[in-house]
Design an enzyme around this catalytic site. Structure first.
Site, PDB file in Angstrom:
ATOM      1  N   HIS A   1     -54.697 -15.070 -46.885  1.00 25.42           N
ATOM      2  CA  HIS A   1     -54.159 -15.894 -47.970  1.00 25.42           C
ATOM      3  C   HIS A   1     -55.155 -15.919 -49.122  1.00 25.42           C
ATOM      4  CE1 HIS A   1     -52.385 -19.303 -50.073  1.00 25.42           C
ATOM      5  NE2 HIS A   1     -51.296 -19.022 -49.388  1.00 25.42           N
TER       6      HIS A   1
ATOM      7  N   ASP B   1     -46.318 -17.817 -42.674  1.00 23.55           N
ATOM      8  CA  ASP B   1     -45.272 -16.890 -42.236  1.00 23.55           C
ATOM      9  C   ASP B   1     -45.477 -16.348 -40.826  1.00 23.55           C
ATOM     10  OD1 ASP B   1     -43.722 -16.935 -44.604  1.00 23.55           O
ATOM     11  OD2 ASP B   1     -45.239 -15.712 -45.588  1.00 23.55           O
TER      12      ASP B   1
END
Ligand code: ACO
Length: 432
Positions: free
Chosen positions: A309, A366
């Protein structure tokens, strides 16, 4: 006011600058470079904006080093445990939790606006059954501006509430119709006796020929998933919504652009990509260790989907909550999914591996969400559409904040030109 001294020596020319320092409510500091070009003639180059704050915002706070996420100051863990998606949406859009009457009013408005214009139904028939739901959803959201032309004037703030309500309510119906079209089943209309999330489940999974009972466990986990996706400050799709909106494009058009931005596998499309990855590993029998070796090899072109991320350099707090929910839901529904086991083994292997440790790559939102959606019966290509539905209140809140700020200017980055310097036009006959 705090300021930062900046000394620049550019090709022999010296500049001494006193630049304002903006300090956020959690102590984050930013040097305000708005006067830089005017005073020095140079701009900053920051592709992918890794070092650039594009706006001030009072909506969502992330501390990526410590894995903290808060909406309007409230920790995501508390919202996940106590709130509903409707209440969290109200919080994001209006800046505070609603009282009982406000929440009731908000829920009622969402209930009353769930139908889409009957003419829109024919749009769905124009798509092939193989169409990806994100293609349909983005087009349908933009099409709402054709049915509600009042909303075209983005500067009319009096229409904001009704426009936002229509969007939040109808997106469920449009998403469900897109799904029903893809599997050849009749559209199921929204029901006013059902809550926001129960309505989604009913429109997706019921059929007119038999009674359908909406499972409260499914509604509960759907609320959680949508809350966890509801905002994430200036990510790719939200920045897209703000950028498109900065040109005073209407709310429907701005959010349709955000849906398109979300679709990519490096962003919201990763939830679908994770399941494809896990399915491939399962089907091929490739060992988890071998797969992890493969994603570390830059020549393979593969990445460990659902990992990494830009902002979190620690465990994504959303992933933590979703992982726990996945265990709970699968066991409650009596599902034994081998993909969950593979995902856990991948996580274990990656978190022990120096490649991932050194780069501080952890599971993101996710990584486990698709496993829950699978357990609930969603086909893989619907996962990103569910993400879009969850992110909607965040996009709306961000668009509102931008639109209400009188200092908002059109977003217009600069560039450093690297092409030809001036050259003459060559007539067609004289070209080689
Ligand atoms: N697998 C393997 N290596 C990775 C991964 C990954 N998932 N993510 C990052 N890396 C490596 C990069 O190759 C790079 O290595 P290097 O320093 O040796 O060149 C380093 O880690 C930094 O990666 P960047 O791509 O520069 O990080 P960036 O912040 O630009 O990208 C992103 C973040 C897009 C999320 C990235 O981690 C990724 O592609 N992850 C997989 C896709 C994914 O799960 N996306 C969903 C993100 S959450 C969301 O948007 C909802």
């Amino acid at each position: 006011m705090n300021s930062a001294k900046l000394s620049l020596d550019i090709e022999g020319q010296r500049h001494e600058l006193d630049l304002p320092v903006i300090i956020g409510s959690e102590g984050e500091k930013a040097v305000d470079i708005r006067g830089l070009r005017k005073n020095t003639g140079v701009v900053c180059l920051d592709p992918a904006f890794g070092n650039t704050a594009s706006t001030l915002s009072a909506i969502t706070y992330i501390d990526g080093e410590n894995g903290i996420l808060r909406y309007r100051g409230i920790p995501i863990e508390q919202l996940g445990e106590h709130s509903t998606f409707c209440e969290t949406s109200y919080l994001l859009i209006n800046g505070r939790l609603p009282n009982r009457g406000e929440l009731e009013g908000f829920r009622n408005r969402l209930t009353m606006h769930s139908l889409i214009h009957e003419d829109m139904k024919s749009f769905f028939n124009g798509y092939p059954s193989t169409a990806h739901p994100m293609a349909i959803l983005s087009a349908m959201v933009c099409s709402l501006s054709a049915f509600y032309p009042d909303a075209l004037d983005a500067t009319n703030t009096e229409l904001f509430d009704i426009t936002a309500t229509r969007l939040m309510s109808k997106i469920r119906t449009m998403m469900a119709f897109a799904y029903k079209k893809s599997i050849g089943q009749p559209f199921v209309y929204p029901r006013n006796d059902l809550t926001y999330c129960a309505n989604i489940v009913n429109m997706l999974f019921s059929v007119p020929c038999e009674p359908y009972h909406v499972d409260e466990e499914i509604v509960k986990v759907m609320n959680l998933l949508l809350i966890l996706h509801a905002d994430h400050e200036q990510n790719c799709s939200t920045s897209t919504v703000r950028m498109v909106g900065s040109g005073q494009a209407n709310l429907f058009a701005s959010i349709a652009s955000g849906i398109c931005a979300l679709w990519g596998p490096r962003h919201g499309g990763a939830n679908q990509a994770v399941i494809h990855m896990l399915e491939r590993i399962h089907a091929s029998g490739e060992s988890v260790d071998k797969y992890v070796e493969r994603v570390k090899d830059k020549n393979s072109g593969a990445r460990l989907m659902g990992f990494g991320h830009r902002v979190y350099k620690n465990y994504d707090p959303r992933a933590l909550l979703i992982k726990k929910a996945a265990d709970r839901v699968l066991s409650k529904l009596g599902i034994d999914d081998p993909l969950l086991d593979i995902a856990k083994r991948i996580e274990e292997a990656a978190l022990e591996d120096s490649y991932f440790k050194d780069r501080r790559l952890y599971p993101n939102v996710d990584f486990y969400s698709g496993i829950i959606y699978r357990a609930l019966g969603f086909p893989t290509n619907m996962f990103t559409a569910m993400f879009a539905l969850g992110r909607l209140p965040g996009w709306i809140a961000q668009w509102k904040e931008m639109n209400e700020d009188p200092k908002t200017r059109i977003s217009r980055p600069r560039q450093i030109y690297t092409g030809h310097t001036v050259r003459e036009y060559v007539p067609l006959d004289d070209r080689e």
